[in-house]
Design a protein around this motif. Structure first.
Motif, PDB file in Angstrom:
ATOM      1  N   GLU A  79       0.846  -1.192   0.000  1.00 44.29           N
ATOM      2  CA  GLU A  79       0.000   0.000   0.000  1.00 44.29           C
ATOM      3  C   GLU A  79       0.876   1.234   0.000  1.00 44.29           C
ATOM      4  O   GLU A  79       1.799   1.355   0.805  1.00 44.29           O
ATOM      5  CB  GLU A  79      -0.915   0.000   1.222  1.00 44.29           C
ATOM      6  N   THR A  80       0.610   2.132  -0.935  1.00 43.43           N
ATOM      7  CA  THR A  80       1.294   3.419  -0.998  1.00 43.43           C
ATOM      8  C   THR A  80       0.224   4.500  -1.088  1.00 43.43           C
ATOM      9  O   THR A  80      -0.971   4.208  -1.196  1.00 43.43           O
ATOM     10  CB  THR A  80       2.222   3.500  -2.226  1.00 43.43           C
ATOM     11  N   GLU A  81       0.640   5.745  -1.099  1.00 43.82           N
ATOM     12  CA  GLU A  81      -0.318   6.847  -1.226  1.00 43.82           C
ATOM     13  C   GLU A  81      -0.958   6.868  -2.607  1.00 43.82           C
ATOM     14  O   GLU A  81      -2.007   7.467  -2.800  1.00 43.82           O
ATOM     15  CB  GLU A  81       0.370   8.183  -0.940  1.00 43.82           C
ATOM     16  N   LEU A  82      -0.363   6.152  -3.573  1.00 49.25           N
ATOM     17  CA  LEU A  82      -0.908   6.101  -4.922  1.00 49.25           C
ATOM     18  C   LEU A  82      -1.907   4.962  -5.116  1.00 49.25           C
ATOM     19  O   LEU A  82      -2.673   4.974  -6.081  1.00 49.25           O
ATOM     20  CB  LEU A  82       0.226   5.961  -5.942  1.00 49.25           C
ATOM     21  N   GLY A  83      -1.906   3.955  -4.250  1.00 48.55           N
ATOM     22  CA  GLY A  83      -2.840   2.848  -4.388  1.00 48.55           C
ATOM     23  C   GLY A  83      -2.316   1.569  -3.774  1.00 48.55           C
ATOM     24  O   GLY A  83      -1.302   1.546  -3.073  1.00 48.55           O
ATOM     25  N   GLN A  84      -3.045   0.489  -4.051  1.00 47.41           N
ATOM     26  CA  GLN A  84      -2.730  -0.811  -3.456  1.00 47.41           C
ATOM     27  C   GLN A  84      -2.484  -1.850  -4.542  1.00 47.41           C
ATOM     28  O   GLN A  84      -3.231  -1.942  -5.512  1.00 47.41           O
ATOM     29  CB  GLN A  84      -3.894  -1.277  -2.579  1.00 47.41           C
TER      30      GLN A  84
END
Length: 155
Positions: free
Chosen positions: A91-96
């Protein structure tokens, strides 16, 4: 004067001859080559299982030193041995993204980005192979294994 025929077969006065029965096979009604055929089949099966076991050992030992390296857009890196099957959520701030490691291979199991191009790239298992999810800036690569060894040095 009487003339006797010496070429004629002698006449017997006994009754008709009785037919003798045909000899019966002794004890074992099996065909002659059955035992050798069974031994041949058993030997071939044993050889096949031995070859399969050697291949499993060879591939498993090669997978032990290979690692899936997952790098996100922020530069964070996770290293997952290809010998540890499982589903790994990134999981990152851009998506999963979910990376699946199974049978010595890594693949992108799912992603919540548009297009899902990273899922369509398939599984990777060799050194130098990569999977890229551009919207999430995520890279999955393989390191290690025999192909990563240095063959020669250029000077």
């Amino acid at each position: 004067m009487s003339i006797a025929n010496t070429n004629a077969a002698p006449q017997t006065t006994a009754g008709p001859r009785e037919a003798t029965p045909a000899p019966q096979p002794s004890g074992n009604p099996r065909k002659k080559g059955t035992r050798s055929t069974l031994l041949l089949v058993a030997g071939l099966l044993l050889a096949a299982f031995a070859a399969w076991g050697c291949m499993q050992f060879a591939f498993a030992s090669d997978a032990d030193d290979r690692v899936a390296v997952i790098t996100d857009g922020a530069g964070e890196t996770q290293r997952i041995p290809l010998s540890q099957d499982g589903m790994y959520t990134i999981e990152t701030e851009l998506g999963q993204n979910i990376v699946e490691v199974a049978n010595g291979q890594a693949s992108m199991a799912s992603a919540d980005c548009p297009g899902h191009d990273c899922i369509d790239q398939g599984a990777i298992s060799g050194s130098g192979e990569i999977i890229v999810c551009l919207p999430h800036k995520l890279i999955v690569s393989i390191e290690g294994g025999e192909s990563a060894a240095v063959d020669s040095v250029a000077s």
